[in-house]
Motif scaffolding. Structure first.
Motif, PDB file in Angstrom:
ATOM      1  N   ARG A 124       0.958  -1.247   0.129  1.00  0.00           N
ATOM      2  CA  ARG A 124       0.089   0.061  -0.040  1.00  0.00           C
ATOM      3  C   ARG A 124       0.809   1.369   0.024  1.00  0.00           C
ATOM      4  N   MET A 125       0.562   1.908  -0.929  1.00  0.00           N
ATOM      5  CA  MET A 125       1.659   3.410  -1.314  1.00  0.00           C
ATOM      6  C   MET A 125       0.707   4.455  -1.318  1.00  0.00           C
ATOM      7  N   GLN A 126       1.541   5.436  -0.768  1.00  0.00           N
ATOM      8  CA  GLN A 126       0.631   6.946  -0.839  1.00  0.00           C
ATOM      9  C   GLN A 126       2.073   7.876  -1.632  1.00  0.00           C
ATOM     10  N   LEU A 127       1.437   8.409  -2.781  1.00  0.00           N
ATOM     11  CA  LEU A 127       2.310   9.277  -3.576  1.00  0.00           C
ATOM     12  C   LEU A 127       1.801  10.535  -3.555  1.00  0.00           C
ATOM     13  N   ARG A 128       2.964  11.589  -3.590  1.00  0.00           N
ATOM     14  CA  ARG A 128       2.460  12.959  -3.806  1.00  0.00           C
ATOM     15  C   ARG A 128       3.093  13.492  -5.157  1.00  0.00           C
ATOM     16  N   VAL A 129       2.473  13.953  -6.196  1.00  0.00           N
ATOM     17  CA  VAL A 129       3.160  14.174  -7.556  1.00  0.00           C
ATOM     18  C   VAL A 129       2.405  15.747  -7.882  1.00  0.00           C
ATOM     19  N   PRO A 130       3.489  16.391  -8.563  1.00  0.00           N
ATOM     20  CA  PRO A 130       2.994  17.650  -9.219  1.00  0.00           C
ATOM     21  C   PRO A 130       1.469  17.262  -9.793  1.00  0.00           C
ATOM     22  N   THR A 131       0.678  18.471  -9.702  1.00  0.00           N
ATOM     23  CA  THR A 131      -0.604  18.327 -10.363  1.00  0.00           C
ATOM     24  C   THR A 131      -0.330  18.097 -11.834  1.00  0.00           C
ATOM     25  N   GLU A 132       0.379  18.942 -12.413  1.00  0.00           N
ATOM     26  CA  GLU A 132       0.270  18.900 -13.708  1.00  0.00           C
ATOM     27  C   GLU A 132       1.020  17.699 -14.453  1.00  0.00           C
ATOM     28  N   ARG A 133       1.813  16.624 -13.381  1.00  0.00           N
ATOM     29  CA  ARG A 133       2.367  15.452 -14.038  1.00  0.00           C
ATOM     30  C   ARG A 133       1.518  14.418 -13.602  1.00  0.00           C
ATOM     31  N   LEU A 134       0.134  14.437 -12.722  1.00  0.00           N
ATOM     32  CA  LEU A 134      -0.605  13.635 -12.591  1.00  0.00           C
ATOM     33  C   LEU A 134      -0.965  12.505 -13.480  1.00  0.00           C
ATOM     34  N   GLY A 135      -1.284  12.870 -14.902  1.00  0.00           N
ATOM     35  CA  GLY A 135      -1.643  12.015 -16.058  1.00  0.00           C
ATOM     36  C   GLY A 135      -0.608  11.490 -16.323  1.00  0.00           C
TER      37      GLY A 135
END
Length: 301
Positions: A124-135
């Motif tokens: 089970r992972m939780q990631l934070r990524v810049p919104t513009e790179r979500l896709g």
């Protein structure tokens, strides 16, 4: 859970009371600056248009939840973590574990044995990524799947909330000036302390909202569809137990020693209660001495 947290953070930012002018200008300007910038470039996302959605004059807090099966959980975890870093994001949680289905031991010789474990690995992972790179991140994750169980992508429109926060900042700034014109007394000191506390809390809430706008949160659950088998070489413990389970000579010797110690304990115990034995002997002696002797009648010849 994430949506509730975001709403609570935003509500704290909007509904907190009066705070100092300087603090109000700082937190409000940061939020307004991000709200008025072009936060997301259009990215070709063959998975979902929600991930890369861009609407003029609109601001969205985006989250995603992915549940899928992969060939190798460990290798997929390493790949995802590396990709997140390359996209400018970071990992906040990675809980990889193996759930043991069964565990059996098989003897192969008098000295050796094999421990066979059947297990299934998950993470089970939780990631934070810049919104513009979500896709891009979702596309990369999708390429690792064997089977997609579920995927949820949420884009929460908070444009009106941001506008309302800006209006509140102007109102609070005006109230702060009015408080500064009051005469110095106990009530003014209390109001000033309250303003500083509320200002700090509102700054924190605004920072949370800004962070959630800038970085999208992605929860990923990885699981292997098949059960794996691990063969571990171990020592034949059953043979060792049988070898040292009972030794007749040693046990006999120990029994003699324990019997000798038992005799000693009995002897010492008798010595300890010698007064009782002495009194008992005296009582028995006098009781025998006072016992009347029975007379037998003479029998005729």
């Amino acid at each position: 859970m994430k949506t509730t947290y975001i709403k609570l953070s935003l509500a704290g930012a909007l509904l907190l009371g009066i705070y100092s002018c300087k603090k109000g200008e700082t937190s409000s300007s940061n939020l307004e600056a991000y709200a008025t910038t072009d936060s997301a470039a259009v990215i070709s996302d063959s998975i979902s248009s929600v991930a890369s959605m861009k609407v003029k004059d609109k601001q969205f807090i985006k989250t995603a939840d992915v549940d899928m099966e992969v060939k190798d959980v460990y290798e997929t975890t390493i790949s995802i973590e590396k990709s997140v870093q390359e996209l400018g994001g970071f990992v906040t949680k990675s809980n990889l574990q193996s759930n043991v289905v069964s565990e059996n031991t098989y003897d192969t010789s008098d000295e050796n044995a094999v421990l066979v474990k059947k297990y299934q690995t998950e993470n089970r992972m939780q990631l934070r990524v810049p919104t513009e790179r979500l896709g891009e991140l979702l596309t990369m994750i999708n390429d690792k799947k064997l089977f997609l169980n579920s995927r949820l992508i949420n884009a929460e429109d908070i444009t009106s909330s941001i506008k309302y926060a800006q209006l509140e900042s102007k109102r609070i700034e005006k109230n702060s000036k009015n408080i500064s014109e009051l005469k110095s007394n106990k009530d003014k000191v209390e109001l000033d302390n309250q303003n500083m506390d509320e200002g700090n809390q509102q700054q924190l809430a605004n920072m949370d909202v800004t962070d959630n706008l800038k970085y999208s949160t992605v929860d990923v659950y990885l699981k292997e569809p098949k059960i794996r088998v691990a063969e571990i070489a171990i020592t034949n413990t059953n043979n060792i137990d049988d070898k040292y389970k009972f030794d007749f000579i040693y046990s006999t010797k120990t029994a003699f020693v324990e019997g000798y110690y038992l005799i000693q304990k009995i002897f010492v115990g008798l010595i300890t209660i010698w007064p009782i034995l002495l009194i008992g002997a005296i009582v028995f002696y006098f009781a025998r001495k006072r016992k009347p002797v029975k007379k037998h009648p003479d029998t005729e010849a």
